[in-house]
Design an enzyme around this catalytic site. Structure first.
Site, PDB file in Angstrom:
ATOM      1  N   CYS A  72       0.885  -1.179   0.000  1.00 28.38           N
ATOM      2  CA  CYS A  72       0.000   0.000   0.000  1.00 28.38           C
ATOM      3  C   CYS A  72       0.913   1.217   0.000  1.00 28.38           C
ATOM      4  CB  CYS A  72      -0.899  -0.006   1.220  1.00 28.38           C
ATOM      5  SG  CYS A  72      -1.803  -1.559   1.479  1.00 28.38           S
ATOM      6  N   GLY A  76       4.423   7.140  -1.374  1.00 25.55           N
ATOM      7  CA  GLY A  76       5.762   6.634  -1.645  1.00 25.55           C
ATOM      8  C   GLY A  76       6.857   7.036  -0.677  1.00 25.55           C
ATOM      9  N   GLY A  77       6.514   7.703   0.413  1.00 24.46           N
ATOM     10  CA  GLY A  77       7.547   8.119   1.368  1.00 24.46           C
ATOM     11  C   GLY A  77       8.285   6.933   1.972  1.00 24.46           C
ATOM     12  N   LYS A  78       7.519   5.935   2.400  1.00 26.87           N
ATOM     13  CA  LYS A  78       8.160   4.759   3.016  1.00 26.87           C
ATOM     14  C   LYS A  78       8.865   3.913   1.950  1.00 26.87           C
ATOM     15  CE  LYS A  78       4.646   4.670   6.611  1.00 26.87           C
ATOM     16  NZ  LYS A  78       3.772   5.686   5.957  1.00 26.87           N
ATOM     17  N   ASP A 103      -0.176   0.451  -5.448  1.00 25.70           N
ATOM     18  CA  ASP A 103      -1.212   1.318  -4.906  1.00 25.70           C
ATOM     19  C   ASP A 103      -2.461   1.164  -5.752  1.00 25.70           C
ATOM     20  OD1 ASP A 103      -1.351   3.757  -2.770  1.00 25.70           O
ATOM     21  OD2 ASP A 103      -2.805   4.012  -4.385  1.00 25.70           O
ATOM     22  N   ASP A 136      -4.909  -3.380  -6.409  1.00 27.22           N
ATOM     23  CA  ASP A 136      -5.515  -3.528  -5.090  1.00 27.22           C
ATOM     24  C   ASP A 136      -4.711  -4.576  -4.322  1.00 27.22           C
ATOM     25  OD1 ASP A 136      -7.099  -4.178  -2.878  1.00 27.22           O
ATOM     26  OD2 ASP A 136      -8.963  -3.800  -3.961  1.00 27.22           O
ATOM     27  N   ASP A 193       1.549  -1.077   4.904  1.00 27.83           N
ATOM     28  CA  ASP A 193       1.207   0.167   5.619  1.00 27.83           C
ATOM     29  C   ASP A 193      -0.266   0.405   5.284  1.00 27.83           C
ATOM     30  OD1 ASP A 193       1.952   2.446   7.242  1.00 27.83           O
ATOM     31  OD2 ASP A 193       1.651   3.638   5.430  1.00 27.83           O
ATOM     32  N   CYS A 203      -1.310   4.474  10.690  1.00 31.11           N
ATOM     33  CA  CYS A 203      -1.156   5.764  11.362  1.00 31.11           C
ATOM     34  C   CYS A 203      -2.393   6.040  12.212  1.00 31.11           C
ATOM     35  CB  CYS A 203      -0.906   6.900  10.374  1.00 31.11           C
ATOM     36  SG  CYS A 203      -2.239   7.164   9.178  1.00 31.11           S
TER      37      CYS A 203
END
Length: 446
Positions: free
Chosen positions: A255, A259-261, A279, A306, A325, A378
């Site tokens: 997921c 794209g930060g992680k 994604d 998915d 995530d 989060c």
């Protein structure tokens, strides 16, 4: 348009369009080229009113007749004005009333302007009503402006004292942190450049990759444009470390958007190996590649897919590491998106928990024996976090907790040992300046 006029417009848009306030705020600041104190005031007004919506409604009810109909924009104008009267001390009362009356005249008519003038002058004369005599859950709900069901849920999960600390923390400004790209520079070099350009910068306390920006904007600074840093919350940076990646590995980020992680994983792998970043939305896979290009990373490959059907597209037991995530309610990032607390319901928690379970079930089969799976969110809701993973382990005896997670998150252990459990951590917004985050790591038995 004045700053208060823009603030009123943004508050109204956030409520009506269910749009995220940070996105609207940034677009408005850029469109109108607002800088310095004006940008700071606009941000404070928008976030301040959204954070205290229920408190301001409680205050306003003391000055209007029961069941009195008030148009939405007039209600938000009164919220905006009462917020300034109660929480800001640098703006004279008469200036707040005058600006509100002018906005009411432009947007409505003399009758509305007279109503707004009368309410605000009564607020100044009599002061706002007290919530101290309310029963405890209701008092916390009004005082910290969180829905009653959420207050009661957190009191049940964390106890009254910790729940109140979380509620208070959610109304504090969010910190700004950046992740340094170790393939191009070091934290010390970036810190020196930013300080030389007049910014106030400190080292992160949770992540060895983080710098905290205490004063100044980094998004237009050369170190950002040159790919030396990425803007990312410090708690979020712990996810990459938790997955225990090594150069040359085959990794699935199920997921991944925006794209930060993913980029962090590539940096930790020295850009050696392959990361498949999935994604659901095509535009988010584009954002992932934008990040990869800016940071100079070549090991990332994206697919719009998915995650619940990931096992249909990749061979079983093919990945060294899998990151989920997961989509969640976002109750750990209320400081950044205050509208979340009003728009989510207990039903949303049940629905999204079912999606999380389906993603876990599909992606788990892709982990090699001896490989690792990180499940993170989060949010701070136990239904989506520890209970979700415990239910997964009950149905998948081939997995177990990774008891080496704490070793990789030594900075968390030093800062907040209470957050660490065997195989998972739960960071609360009240624990630090970072977001509330849940991170667990599982090992597939060899």
């Amino acid at each position: 348009m004045t700053i208060r006029g823009l603030a009123l417009q943004l508050i109204e848009q956030t409520h009506k369009q269910k749009a995220y306030s940070p996105l609207l705020l940034n677009q408005t600041i850029e469109k109108h080229q607002i800088e310095g104190r004006d940008a700071a005031l606009l941000t404070q007004l928008v976030y301040g009113v959204l954070q205290r919506d229920l408190t301001l409604d409680f205050y306003l009810k003391g000055f209007v007749k029961p069941n009195q109909k008030i148009e939405d924009w007039v209600r938000y104008l009164l919220f905006l004005s009462i917020y300034q009267l109660v929480y800001l001390d640098r703006i004279p009362d008469h200036a707040i009333v005058s600006e509100a009356v002018n906005l009411a005249k432009k947007r409505g008519h003399k009758g509305i302007a007279g109503f707004v003038n009368g309410v605000l002058r009564n607020v100044i004369r009599r002061g706002v009503p007290s919530y101290e005599s309310l029963p405890l859950p209701e008092r916390l709900s009004v005082q910290y402006s969180h829905p009653l069901w959420l207050v009661e849920r957190w009191m049940d999960h964390f106890g009254t004292e910790k729940a109140e600390a979380i509620l208070a923390a959610n109304n504090e400004p969010a910190s700004v942190s950046v992740r340094v790209n170790p393939l191009k520079t070091t934290r010390e070099e970036v810190m020196t450049r930013l300080i030389q350009d007049g910014m106030e910068v400190g080292l992160g306390s949770l992540s060895p990759d983080a710098l905290i920006i205490k004063k100044g904007k980094v998004v237009n600074h050369p170190v950002f444009k040159q790919g030396l840093i990425s803007i990312q919350d410090e708690s979020s940076m712990l996810v990459g470390r938790a997955l225990d990646v090594q150069p040359g590995m085959l990794v699935l980020d199920a997921c991944a958007g925006p794209g930060g992680k993913t980029a962090h994983l590539a940096e930790l792998m020295k850009d050696e190996g392959t990361i498949h970043a999935l994604d659901l939305h095509k535009h988010k896979t584009s954002l992932i590649m934008d990040q990869a290009n800016r940071l100079g990373l070549h090991s990332i490959h994206t697919t719009a897919l998915d995650a619940r059907s990931a096992s249909d597209h990749f061979p079983e037991a093919s990945f060294d590491r899998v990151l989920i995530d997961a989509p969640c309610t976002g109750f750990g990032v209320i400081r950044r998106k205050p509208e979340i607390k009003y728009t989510k319901s207990e039903n949303d928690i049940s629905q999204i928990s079912a999606i999380q379970a389906a993603i876990l079930s599909s992606c788990a089969s892709l982990v090699k024996p001896g490989g690792k799976l990180v499940y993170s969110t989060c949010t701070i809701d136990r239904e989506e976090n520890s209970r979700q993973v415990e239910a997964f382990l009950a149905e998948h005896p081939e997995f177990d907790w990774d008891d080496t997670l704490a070793d990789r998150l030594a900075t968390v252990k030093e800062a907040n040992e209470e957050a660490l459990r065997n195989g998972w951590i739960q960071l609360l917004p009240s624990d630090s300046e970072g977001d509330g985050f849940f991170i667990s790591c599982l090992v597939r038995k060899a």
